[in-house]
Write an enzyme that holds these catalytic residues in place. Sequence first.
Site, PDB file in Angstrom:
ATOM      1  N   HIS A 316      13.903 -35.440  36.427  1.00  0.00           N
ATOM      2  CA  HIS A 316      12.795 -35.022  37.304  1.00  0.00           C
ATOM      3  C   HIS A 316      12.741 -33.492  37.445  1.00  0.00           C
ATOM      4  O   HIS A 316      12.902 -32.952  38.537  1.00  0.00           O
ATOM      5  CB  HIS A 316      12.949 -35.685  38.685  1.00  0.00           C
ATOM      6  CG  HIS A 316      11.776 -36.519  39.090  1.00  0.00           C
ATOM      7  ND1 HIS A 316      11.404 -37.649  38.407  1.00  0.00           N
ATOM      8  CD2 HIS A 316      10.875 -36.390  40.102  1.00  0.00           C
ATOM      9  CE1 HIS A 316      10.343 -38.190  38.981  1.00  0.00           C
ATOM     10  NE2 HIS A 316       9.995 -37.440  40.007  1.00  0.00           N
ATOM     11  N   ASP A 320       6.250 -32.226  40.628  1.00  0.00           N
ATOM     12  CA  ASP A 320       5.138 -33.168  40.471  1.00  0.00           C
ATOM     13  C   ASP A 320       4.807 -33.294  38.992  1.00  0.00           C
ATOM     14  O   ASP A 320       5.045 -32.370  38.205  1.00  0.00           O
ATOM     15  CB  ASP A 320       3.915 -32.675  41.252  1.00  0.00           C
ATOM     16  CG  ASP A 320       2.846 -33.758  41.431  1.00  0.00           C
ATOM     17  OD1 ASP A 320       3.158 -34.933  41.155  1.00  0.00           O
ATOM     18  OD2 ASP A 320       1.727 -33.430  41.844  1.00  0.00           O
ATOM     19  N   GLY A 321       4.255 -34.447  38.603  1.00  0.00           N
ATOM     20  CA  GLY A 321       3.798 -34.650  37.223  1.00  0.00           C
ATOM     21  C   GLY A 321       4.838 -35.211  36.282  1.00  0.00           C
ATOM     22  O   GLY A 321       4.567 -35.372  35.088  1.00  0.00           O
ATOM     23  N   ASN A 322       6.026 -35.555  36.784  1.00  0.00           N
ATOM     24  CA  ASN A 322       7.101 -36.005  35.898  1.00  0.00           C
ATOM     25  C   ASN A 322       6.790 -37.332  35.200  1.00  0.00           C
ATOM     26  O   ASN A 322       7.113 -37.500  34.024  1.00  0.00           O
ATOM     27  CB  ASN A 322       8.396 -36.148  36.704  1.00  0.00           C
ATOM     28  CG  ASN A 322       8.878 -34.829  37.264  1.00  0.00           C
ATOM     29  OD1 ASN A 322       9.381 -33.979  36.540  1.00  0.00           O
ATOM     30  ND2 ASN A 322       8.719 -34.650  38.567  1.00  0.00           N
ATOM     31  N   GLY A 323       6.167 -38.268  35.909  1.00  0.00           N
ATOM     32  CA  GLY A 323       5.883 -39.567  35.313  1.00  0.00           C
ATOM     33  C   GLY A 323       4.937 -39.472  34.135  1.00  0.00           C
ATOM     34  O   GLY A 323       5.184 -40.053  33.072  1.00  0.00           O
ATOM     35  N   ARG A 324       3.834 -38.744  34.312  1.00  0.00           N
ATOM     36  CA  ARG A 324       2.868 -38.598  33.227  1.00  0.00           C
ATOM     37  C   ARG A 324       3.484 -37.871  32.031  1.00  0.00           C
ATOM     38  O   ARG A 324       3.247 -38.233  30.877  1.00  0.00           O
ATOM     39  CB  ARG A 324       1.637 -37.851  33.726  1.00  0.00           C
ATOM     40  CG  ARG A 324       0.593 -38.736  34.395  1.00  0.00           C
ATOM     41  CD  ARG A 324      -0.300 -37.954  35.324  1.00  0.00           C
ATOM     42  NE  ARG A 324       0.366 -37.700  36.598  1.00  0.00           N
ATOM     43  CZ  ARG A 324      -0.124 -36.910  37.540  1.00  0.00           C
ATOM     44  NH1 ARG A 324      -1.259 -36.295  37.357  1.00  0.00           N
ATOM     45  NH2 ARG A 324       0.524 -36.737  38.670  1.00  0.00           N
ATOM     46  N   LEU A 325       4.288 -36.847  32.324  1.00  0.00           N
ATOM     47  CA  LEU A 325       4.914 -36.114  31.222  1.00  0.00           C
ATOM     48  C   LEU A 325       5.936 -36.979  30.491  1.00  0.00           C
ATOM     49  O   LEU A 325       6.096 -36.852  29.277  1.00  0.00           O
ATOM     50  CB  LEU A 325       5.595 -34.853  31.750  1.00  0.00           C
ATOM     51  CG  LEU A 325       4.673 -33.687  32.106  1.00  0.00           C
ATOM     52  CD1 LEU A 325       5.482 -32.481  32.553  1.00  0.00           C
ATOM     53  CD2 LEU A 325       3.790 -33.313  30.936  1.00  0.00           C
ATOM     54  N   SER A 326       6.612 -37.860  31.204  1.00  0.00           N
ATOM     55  CA  SER A 326       7.582 -38.724  30.535  1.00  0.00           C
ATOM     56  C   SER A 326       6.892 -39.634  29.531  1.00  0.00           C
ATOM     57  O   SER A 326       7.436 -39.902  28.446  1.00  0.00           O
ATOM     58  CB  SER A 326       8.351 -39.564  31.561  1.00  0.00           C
ATOM     59  OG  SER A 326       7.559 -40.619  32.079  1.00  0.00           O
ATOM     60  N   ARG A 327       5.705 -40.107  29.878  1.00  0.00           N
ATOM     61  CA  ARG A 327       4.975 -40.977  28.951  1.00  0.00           C
ATOM     62  C   ARG A 327       4.397 -40.174  27.782  1.00  0.00           C
ATOM     63  O   ARG A 327       4.272 -40.688  26.670  1.00  0.00           O
ATOM     64  CB  ARG A 327       3.905 -41.753  29.718  1.00  0.00           C
ATOM     65  CG  ARG A 327       4.522 -42.767  30.692  1.00  0.00           C
ATOM     66  CD  ARG A 327       3.507 -43.583  31.425  1.00  0.00           C
ATOM     67  NE  ARG A 327       2.834 -42.881  32.495  1.00  0.00           N
ATOM     68  CZ  ARG A 327       3.317 -42.717  33.715  1.00  0.00           C
ATOM     69  NH1 ARG A 327       4.520 -43.182  34.029  1.00  0.00           N
ATOM     70  NH2 ARG A 327       2.619 -42.075  34.641  1.00  0.00           N
TER      71      ARG A 327
END
Length: 492
Positions: A316, A320-327
């Site tokens: 992490h 902010d924005g970690n989930g979208r960047l992970s995908r």
Amino acid sequence: MQPVGYTQLISHHGIAAIPPAVTAEVRSVTRKEWIGDTIAVPAKMAPAPEDLLGQVLFAIKHEGINLQVLAQILPKIPEADIRQAFDASPNSQYLRKACYLWEFFAGQTIQRATDHIRQSYIPLFNPEQYITGDGEKNARWRIIFNGLGSLDYCVTVRRTDTLQALLDKSLLEKAAEFTDSLPKDILNRTLAWAYLHETRDSYAIENEAPSEDKASRFVSLLKQAHSSRKLDEEYLVELQNAVISNPFAQAASFRTEQNYLSNGLRGALGVTYVPPGPELSRSLMDQLMALANQPAMEVEPLVLASVVSFGFVFVHPFMDGNGRLSRFLFHQVLCQCGALKNGLVLPVSIVLRQNESDYLSVLQQFSEPSRAYWDVTFFDENQFQFDFKGHDALYRYWDGTACAEFMARATEQAIEQHLKAETLFLTRYDEIFRRIDRAYDVPNADLSRLVMFCLDQNGRVSGHRRKQYRYRVPEEVFDALERAYQKVVVDT
């Protein structure tokens, strides 16, 4: 039932670790047996509970390599003890592995009696049990480090029957063959659909509905995955800024403060996951980016992409924005490995959203047990004190097996249930459109909508649609559409 090996070391020696997926116990058996996910051994095979080195050697031999535990327990073993054991049995491969790791984690050198080891090199991770990398030789102990990453950051992925069965399907190769077989026009429209849906569903997982501007930026971001640019902090900051429209939430670097995830409840009980502190987070990101940028050619791209994607979420590095960047990183790694061709993007976020409870379950296999090692004190709204009572090894060495299995299943569903379904839909749409367009003079915009309506209603043009278009389309077109659907979809 007496625990032995890693479970015994964790429970009796103050080791901060996530319980292993496979455990070992002393049971009423006459020989070593597998009972579910438990290795049952007779009492005569088990070392004494206070014998640290004996427990370590038992674990390495029977349970494999668990760096999360070994990083913490090996430095507790005196150099004299491990040296004496090695000098007595210099041909033991398990002692060589233990000595190799002891020197790294203890930061000392074992003053062994023999200067040279003449036995063959052995891999640290058994390739029959784990997904492994190319390997780097250590001449001193004649060990090949073949883990996913390095001894500073290593993800283990067990070669389970479930994962191996998915990898044996050669999903990415079949996806490439499929896109190669498509007419150019159908391919381009399928890709446009895939990019749009991966964007919308990636935002939907975060409970957001992107504006046209946000969606356009994320589509552009996904297309960047096919570029040859390697990951570094500057690039990831650019990507984070691209997915975050609020200028106050856009990052200038990896985070310099503690962040956390919450379930919405007030106070410390609402904190569901605490990532590593900023300093450790930066160190882990250096390791994770190195893993993503220099993928071992022997590593299955799906596995590598999965551990990089989930590893990014666990670190992490942004507020902010970690989930979208992970995908995004899942696609980026696949592209860098040459596994996604023809500009393809896999609409895996559709699958993740449709199987959200399973997705969360995989994440929670790491987040929940690691949360137990944080003391969280609540002061006021969004004001907490975080005290880590664990060990860096929690975040440096983790089991990515469930992550790889889940993403491999998601990839299969994205290809078979979504990409191919959309391609079939487009092919049917084109054929029905051509049949009607040849026979009737209907404005393209009206005909396009009517064909879509007919396909969506499984071959029917509803009374509502007939009334809606009765002054724009000849009456016989409605019946012709239904007959065309019968010929194109039902009769073929």
